[in-house]
Each structure stands twice: as C-alpha cells, then as structure tokens.
Design a protein around this motif. Sequence first.
Motif, PDB file in Angstrom:
ATOM      1  N   VAL A  20     -10.304 -20.070 -41.798  1.00  0.00           N
ATOM      2  CA  VAL A  20      -9.037 -20.862 -41.615  1.00  0.00           C
ATOM      3  C   VAL A  20      -9.363 -22.472 -41.647  1.00  0.00           C
ATOM      4  O   VAL A  20     -10.084 -22.854 -40.474  1.00  0.00           O
ATOM      5  CB  VAL A  20      -7.988 -20.594 -40.425  1.00  0.00           C
ATOM      6  CG1 VAL A  20      -6.697 -21.359 -40.341  1.00  0.00           C
ATOM      7  CG2 VAL A  20      -7.706 -19.044 -40.954  1.00  0.00           C
ATOM      8  N   ARG A  23     -11.306 -26.343 -46.712  1.00  0.00           N
ATOM      9  CA  ARG A  23     -10.435 -27.301 -47.828  1.00  0.00           C
ATOM     10  C   ARG A  23     -11.308 -27.086 -49.080  1.00  0.00           C
ATOM     11  O   ARG A  23     -12.631 -27.297 -48.975  1.00  0.00           O
ATOM     12  CB  ARG A  23     -10.297 -28.611 -47.062  1.00  0.00           C
ATOM     13  CG  ARG A  23      -9.240 -28.436 -45.947  1.00  0.00           C
ATOM     14  CD  ARG A  23      -8.721 -29.830 -45.655  1.00  0.00           C
ATOM     15  NE  ARG A  23      -7.988 -30.509 -46.766  1.00  0.00           N
ATOM     16  CZ  ARG A  23      -8.313 -31.713 -47.109  1.00  0.00           C
ATOM     17  NH1 ARG A  23      -9.315 -32.290 -46.757  1.00  0.00           N
ATOM     18  NH2 ARG A  23      -7.808 -32.310 -48.245  1.00  0.00           N
ATOM     19  N   GLU A 113      -6.319 -25.505 -48.978  1.00  0.00           N
ATOM     20  CA  GLU A 113      -6.686 -25.168 -47.646  1.00  0.00           C
ATOM     21  C   GLU A 113      -6.299 -23.627 -47.516  1.00  0.00           C
ATOM     22  O   GLU A 113      -5.308 -23.146 -47.794  1.00  0.00           O
ATOM     23  CB  GLU A 113      -5.948 -26.017 -46.666  1.00  0.00           C
ATOM     24  CG  GLU A 113      -6.200 -25.860 -45.371  1.00  0.00           C
ATOM     25  CD  GLU A 113      -5.855 -26.958 -44.395  1.00  0.00           C
ATOM     26  OE1 GLU A 113      -5.043 -27.964 -44.803  1.00  0.00           O
ATOM     27  OE2 GLU A 113      -5.986 -26.826 -43.121  1.00  0.00           O
ATOM     28  N   THR A 115      -5.196 -21.158 -44.772  1.00  0.00           N
ATOM     29  CA  THR A 115      -4.213 -21.111 -44.050  1.00  0.00           C
ATOM     30  C   THR A 115      -4.147 -19.887 -42.940  1.00  0.00           C
ATOM     31  O   THR A 115      -3.436 -19.777 -42.034  1.00  0.00           O
ATOM     32  CB  THR A 115      -2.768 -21.559 -44.376  1.00  0.00           C
ATOM     33  OG1 THR A 115      -2.302 -20.560 -45.430  1.00  0.00           O
ATOM     34  CG2 THR A 115      -2.747 -22.916 -45.073  1.00  0.00           C
ATOM     35  N   HIS A 132      -2.858 -22.744 -49.135  1.00  0.00           N
ATOM     36  CA  HIS A 132      -1.814 -23.891 -49.260  1.00  0.00           C
ATOM     37  C   HIS A 132      -2.550 -24.829 -50.490  1.00  0.00           C
ATOM     38  O   HIS A 132      -3.555 -25.582 -50.253  1.00  0.00           O
ATOM     39  CB  HIS A 132      -1.617 -24.486 -48.146  1.00  0.00           C
ATOM     40  CG  HIS A 132      -0.264 -25.659 -48.350  1.00  0.00           C
ATOM     41  ND1 HIS A 132       0.022 -26.693 -47.485  1.00  0.00           N
ATOM     42  CD2 HIS A 132       0.550 -25.700 -49.487  1.00  0.00           C
ATOM     43  CE1 HIS A 132       0.966 -27.435 -47.950  1.00  0.00           C
ATOM     44  NE2 HIS A 132       1.410 -26.990 -48.890  1.00  0.00           N
ATOM     45  N   ARG A 147       2.084 -21.718 -52.161  1.00  0.00           N
ATOM     46  CA  ARG A 147       1.290 -21.093 -50.838  1.00  0.00           C
ATOM     47  C   ARG A 147       1.180 -19.334 -51.383  1.00  0.00           C
ATOM     48  O   ARG A 147       1.977 -18.659 -50.884  1.00  0.00           O
ATOM     49  CB  ARG A 147       2.357 -21.109 -49.790  1.00  0.00           C
ATOM     50  CG  ARG A 147       2.666 -22.377 -49.241  1.00  0.00           C
ATOM     51  CD  ARG A 147       3.412 -22.480 -47.931  1.00  0.00           C
ATOM     52  NE  ARG A 147       3.633 -23.744 -47.513  1.00  0.00           N
ATOM     53  CZ  ARG A 147       2.823 -24.302 -46.425  1.00  0.00           C
ATOM     54  NH1 ARG A 147       1.951 -23.504 -46.071  1.00  0.00           N
ATOM     55  NH2 ARG A 147       3.082 -25.802 -46.069  1.00  0.00           N
TER      56      ARG A 147
END
Lengths: 157, 157
Positions: A20, A23, A113, A115, A132, A147
């Motif tokens: 998590v 990126r 990213e 999430t 995301h 998402r």
Amino acid sequence: MAAYPDPGAARRLFLQDLAVGDRFVSGTHALDAAQIKAFAFQFDPQPFHTDEEAAHGSFFGGLAASGWHTAALTMKLLVESGIPLANGIIGSGGELQWPQPTRPGDVLRVESEVTGIVPSRSKPGRAMVSMHCRTLNQRGEVLQDFRPKLVVHARPA
Amino acid sequence: MAAYPDPGAARRLFLQDLAVGDRFVSGTHALDAAQIKAFAFQFDPQPFHTDEEAAHGSFFGGLAASGWHTAALTMKLLVESGIPLANGIIGSGGELQWPQPTRPGDVLRVESEVTGIVPSRSKPGRAMVSMHCRTLNQRGEVLQDFRPKLVVHARPA
C-alpha cells in the motif's frame, strides 16, 4: 513506498512486490482531434465528439473526447508503461469519474497508487489489489479518476 | 413505466419525458475475435486479449475482450439505439463492473433503467439522472454493470 517512473518497464511485479502506498507513473500519449473523431465514429458517435462546429454549440463548448476514449487510452498507458504486473492488468471494474473533458492537444499520463491489498480467502496465491489511477493532462488537470480492483498473483514458488 | 425497444429511435427525450422506472432496450452488436484483437492491439495489448493461444493458458482460459471494449460497445449501443435523449448521452462516470469476460461470438445488447432524477440546484432546466445499464450477451449473461449519472436537459420553453 516505491516509485517506478519507467515507461519501458516489462511486466514483472508479483503480489509480494506490492505494498500500500506504492506509486507508478506511466509514459504519455498525445491526443489530437483526428484520434478523438476516429474513436467517436466507431464507439460514441455524438456530434460533440465527431464535429468541431457542432461541438462548439454543445454542452462541451468545443470538441471533447468520449469518456470511453479517455478510459481506453488510460488502459493503454497502464499496460504499456503504467503498472508492471507480471500476470497483466486484470480488473473487475471500479468507480470511474471524468471530472472534465479530454480535449484535442491534451497529453495524457496516468499516475497510480496502491490503496489496498486483500488476499483471496478461496484462492491462495491471489489477492485483490485496490488502486487509484488518475489520468492527467500536461497541465496536471485530472481527466479521469478510476479506482479499480485488480487480480494480482503471487510469485510462483 | 415506459419501454422503448426501438433500435432506430432518434434522440428525442427531454427531462420531462423521463421517470424513475423507465426502461430502454438497445439493438445488438455481434462481436468476433477480429474485433476483440483489433481493439486490444490499439488500447489493451495484453496476450489474453490479442492471441488465442496465449489466452488459453491465461487467467481467462481463452480469448476475452478488454473490459474497455465491452464498455465502448455498450456506449455505441446506447448512443445508436439505447437511450434516446434529445441532448445526447453525457455522463460524468459511475460504478462500473465486469462480472464475466466478453467472448468471441457474444451478441451484446444493453438494458437500461432510470433509477433516480435529481434536479440541478444551480442550473435550472437540468437534472442528474441516475441509470442502471446492464450489458448482456445472447444467453442473458451480464457482461457489464454500469451505474452512470447523466446530465439531462429540460425541453426548451
């Protein structure tokens, strides 16, 4: 947190490689009126996507890309350079928004990213990874906010 | 509740013509492997969308259309015959799901229902209309489930 601004990256990441907050930044795609119209004639033949003059007097006030064109180009960028997953980018869907129209001359890129990561209870070695993914133009304006949930496999033993 | 199973319908409905529960059924689109591969080479170049043999050993167990291809064809059906809105089909996004892959040989249609109408507070004569659009194949299997919000204009005075 890791950043992978590597447009030429081969698919190579397995579940164990994701966390998590990771990126990813894709390469870019330059969009022009001809591409916008070609996509629209095939999949979204509405005047504000196919004809500058008609678009001028429409809700959009000028030629705008179909949202599905923005979505398809986002996928192209994700596959080619966006998220280098070893098993490919396999999504079941997600919440999709187009905050503003994509215009001729826009240069798209995708910033993604991680999430959330939820291991599968029924299928060991798999997880649903929430991402995301924001599609931006050259001015940093958000053209699409998505998402998705992706199926990600663990590295084979 | 009104039903509009009229594939040749011109765009003609304004806000005053819509009510929660109204349903629309589009015409159909027959998909084949060549279309699936052509879209995928352009927008989603992953082996399970571009190559039967590679797809056979993949997560999908056979050639599958990109979800974005299903989405684009859904839009085509909506525009051509699905929801005859006078001002066009203008969406800001929504929740998008692909419950199962779209396959070569599938014949797609879209069934849509009005699920909510919220008049704009800032723009008189406009409303956000919530829809539930399901893309089905010839066996009635749901290939895509989309819940868009559309901008719908009132009939000019």
